[in-house]
Design a protein around this motif. Structure first.
Motif, PDB file in Angstrom:
ATOM      1  N   ARG A  30       0.840  -1.159   0.088  1.00 52.74           N
ATOM      2  CA  ARG A  30       0.006  -0.007   0.057  1.00 52.74           C
ATOM      3  C   ARG A  30       0.874   1.297  -0.132  1.00 52.74           C
ATOM      4  N   ILE A  31       0.404   2.355  -0.845  1.00 56.61           N
ATOM      5  CA  ILE A  31       1.056   3.538  -0.569  1.00 56.61           C
ATOM      6  C   ILE A  31       0.433   4.708   0.082  1.00 56.61           C
ATOM      7  N   SER A  32       0.703   5.158   0.966  1.00 51.44           N
ATOM      8  CA  SER A  32       0.037   6.053   1.840  1.00 51.44           C
ATOM      9  C   SER A  32      -0.059   7.512   1.460  1.00 51.44           C
ATOM     10  N   VAL A  33       1.080   8.212   1.592  1.00 50.77           N
ATOM     11  CA  VAL A  33       0.987   9.464   1.282  1.00 50.77           C
ATOM     12  C   VAL A  33       2.272   9.665  -0.161  1.00 50.77           C
ATOM     13  N   MET A  34       1.802  10.349  -0.813  1.00 53.60           N
ATOM     14  CA  MET A  34       2.779  10.586  -1.974  1.00 53.60           C
ATOM     15  C   MET A  34       2.918  12.264  -1.977  1.00 53.60           C
ATOM     16  N   GLY A  35       3.921  12.517  -2.600  1.00 53.20           N
ATOM     17  CA  GLY A  35       4.181  13.981  -2.671  1.00 53.20           C
ATOM     18  C   GLY A  35       5.240  14.386  -3.679  1.00 53.20           C
ATOM     19  N   TRP A  36       5.453  15.855  -4.051  1.00 53.29           N
ATOM     20  CA  TRP A  36       6.569  16.178  -4.717  1.00 53.29           C
ATOM     21  C   TRP A  36       7.317  17.116  -3.860  1.00 53.29           C
ATOM     22  N   TYR A  37       8.530  17.048  -4.252  1.00 55.61           N
ATOM     23  CA  TYR A  37       9.289  18.044  -3.340  1.00 55.61           C
ATOM     24  C   TYR A  37      10.344  18.688  -4.518  1.00 55.61           C
ATOM     25  N   ARG A  38      10.879  19.869  -4.363  1.00 59.94           N
ATOM     26  CA  ARG A  38      11.762  20.418  -5.172  1.00 59.94           C
ATOM     27  C   ARG A  38      13.073  20.940  -4.520  1.00 59.94           C
ATOM     28  N   GLN A  39      13.943  21.105  -5.257  1.00 59.78           N
ATOM     29  CA  GLN A  39      15.338  21.695  -4.697  1.00 59.78           C
ATOM     30  C   GLN A  39      15.944  22.587  -5.726  1.00 59.78           C
ATOM     31  N   ALA A  40      16.305  23.922  -5.465  1.00 62.72           N
ATOM     32  CA  ALA A  40      16.744  24.823  -6.342  1.00 62.72           C
ATOM     33  C   ALA A  40      18.405  24.680  -6.144  1.00 62.72           C
ATOM     34  N   PRO A  41      19.190  25.341  -7.121  1.00 64.89           N
ATOM     35  CA  PRO A  41      20.551  25.132  -6.724  1.00 64.89           C
ATOM     36  C   PRO A  41      20.793  26.241  -5.435  1.00 64.89           C
ATOM     37  N   GLY A  42      21.679  25.505  -4.654  1.00 56.94           N
ATOM     38  CA  GLY A  42      21.966  26.384  -3.361  1.00 56.94           C
ATOM     39  C   GLY A  42      20.992  26.409  -2.234  1.00 56.94           C
ATOM     40  N   LYS A  43      19.928  25.741  -2.712  1.00 57.76           N
ATOM     41  CA  LYS A  43      18.829  25.779  -1.804  1.00 57.76           C
ATOM     42  C   LYS A  43      18.565  24.641  -1.109  1.00 57.76           C
ATOM     43  N   GLU A  44      17.686  24.365  -0.027  1.00 62.75           N
ATOM     44  CA  GLU A  44      17.450  23.119   0.581  1.00 62.75           C
ATOM     45  C   GLU A  44      16.203  22.677  -0.206  1.00 62.75           C
ATOM     46  N   ARG A  45      16.071  21.343  -0.096  1.00 56.12           N
ATOM     47  CA  ARG A  45      14.729  20.612  -0.639  1.00 56.12           C
ATOM     48  C   ARG A  45      13.549  21.039   0.089  1.00 56.12           C
ATOM     49  N   GLU A  46      12.296  21.504  -0.554  1.00 58.45           N
ATOM     50  CA  GLU A  46      11.518  21.855   0.183  1.00 58.45           C
ATOM     51  C   GLU A  46      10.053  21.352  -0.298  1.00 58.45           C
ATOM     52  N   LEU A  47       9.138  21.210   0.370  1.00 59.16           N
ATOM     53  CA  LEU A  47       7.916  20.419  -0.022  1.00 59.16           C
ATOM     54  C   LEU A  47       6.978  21.142  -0.852  1.00 59.16           C
ATOM     55  N   VAL A  48       6.640  20.783  -1.903  1.00 59.11           N
ATOM     56  CA  VAL A  48       5.712  21.251  -2.935  1.00 59.11           C
ATOM     57  C   VAL A  48       4.242  20.899  -2.637  1.00 59.11           C
ATOM     58  N   ALA A  49       4.018  19.707  -2.639  1.00 57.82           N
ATOM     59  CA  ALA A  49       2.484  19.228  -2.251  1.00 57.82           C
ATOM     60  C   ALA A  49       2.555  17.744  -1.952  1.00 57.82           C
ATOM     61  N   THR A  50       1.688  17.387  -1.166  1.00 53.00           N
ATOM     62  CA  THR A  50       1.414  15.965  -1.010  1.00 53.00           C
ATOM     63  C   THR A  50      -0.227  15.681  -1.025  1.00 53.00           C
ATOM     64  N   ILE A  51      -0.184  14.176  -1.250  1.00 52.16           N
ATOM     65  CA  ILE A  51      -1.631  13.829  -1.631  1.00 52.16           C
ATOM     66  C   ILE A  51      -1.731  12.369  -0.664  1.00 52.16           C
ATOM     67  N   THR A  52      -2.841  12.165  -0.035  1.00 50.33           N
ATOM     68  CA  THR A  52      -3.040  10.963   0.891  1.00 50.33           C
ATOM     69  C   THR A  52      -3.729   9.933  -0.125  1.00 50.33           C
ATOM     70  N   SER A  53      -3.563   8.609   0.445  1.00 56.90           N
ATOM     71  CA  SER A  53      -4.578   7.748  -0.468  1.00 56.90           C
ATOM     72  C   SER A  53      -5.965   8.120  -0.598  1.00 56.90           C
ATOM     73  N   ILE A  54      -6.606   9.139   0.143  1.00 63.52           N
ATOM     74  CA  ILE A  54      -8.088   9.242   0.091  1.00 63.52           C
ATOM     75  C   ILE A  54      -8.183  10.599  -0.692  1.00 63.52           C
ATOM     76  N   GLY A  55      -7.096  11.188  -1.187  1.00 61.38           N
ATOM     77  CA  GLY A  55      -7.135  12.400  -1.839  1.00 61.38           C
ATOM     78  C   GLY A  55      -6.818  13.822  -1.290  1.00 61.38           C
ATOM     79  N   THR A  56      -6.709  13.490   0.092  1.00 59.69           N
ATOM     80  CA  THR A  56      -6.658  14.975   0.778  1.00 59.69           C
ATOM     81  C   THR A  56      -5.060  15.542   0.455  1.00 59.69           C
ATOM     82  N   THR A  57      -5.193  16.776  -0.109  1.00 60.62           N
ATOM     83  CA  THR A  57      -4.132  17.385  -0.415  1.00 60.62           C
ATOM     84  C   THR A  57      -3.578  18.613   0.266  1.00 60.62           C
ATOM     85  N   ASN A  58      -2.209  18.761   0.207  1.00 61.66           N
ATOM     86  CA  ASN A  58      -1.418  20.002   0.784  1.00 61.66           C
ATOM     87  C   ASN A  58      -0.609  20.659  -0.037  1.00 61.66           C
ATOM     88  N   TYR A  59      -0.411  21.919   0.130  1.00 60.12           N
ATOM     89  CA  TYR A  59       0.400  22.577  -0.798  1.00 60.12           C
ATOM     90  C   TYR A  59       1.208  23.588  -0.152  1.00 60.12           C
TER      91      TYR A  59
END
Length: 119
Positions: A30-59
């Motif tokens: 099973r996969i619970s939370v899936m998400g996207w993160y990004r890392q720009a040059p010289g910066k730390e990786r940051e959260l972009v968006a996540t989505i749970t298995s029932i479709g709850t999103t966070n941006y």
């Protein structure tokens, strides 16, 4: 072997759009939370968006109204529709998934896909 494979990055002009995809494969219960993160040059990786298995999103505030995350549980994929791209969106975008495996819980990251916004 469990994998996350991203696709869809590229070079796009400001104001343009892209659709990123990430597919999970392997012996996954099973996969619970899936998400996207990004890392720009010289910066730390940051959260972009996540989505749970029932479709709850966070941006992240910086992408609200421009980015849309979605997933297909049957296909074990997650997508990120990116609209109204800005130069500051330039980064390597990573897919992340919290998975239930037969051996326990584990977090996986994809290899990343480059998004470059430039005129």
């Amino acid at each position: 072997q469990v994998q996350l494979v991203e696709s869809g990055g590229g070079l796009v002009q400001p104001g343009g759009s892209l659709r990123l995809s990430c597919a999970a494969s392997g012996s996954i219960v099973r996969i619970s939370v899936m998400g996207w993160y990004r890392q720009a040059p010289g910066k730390e990786r940051e959260l972009v968006a996540t989505i749970t298995s029932i479709g709850t999103t966070n941006y992240a505030d910086s992408v609200k109204g421009r980015f849309t995350i979605s997933r297909d549980n049957g296909a074990r994929t997650v997508h990120l529709q990116i609209n109204s791209l800005k130069t500051e969106d330039t980064a390597v975008y990573y897919c992340k998934a919290n998975m239930d495996l037969w051996t326990g819980l584990k977090v996986y990251w994809g290899q990343g896909t480059q998004v470059t916004v430039s005129s």
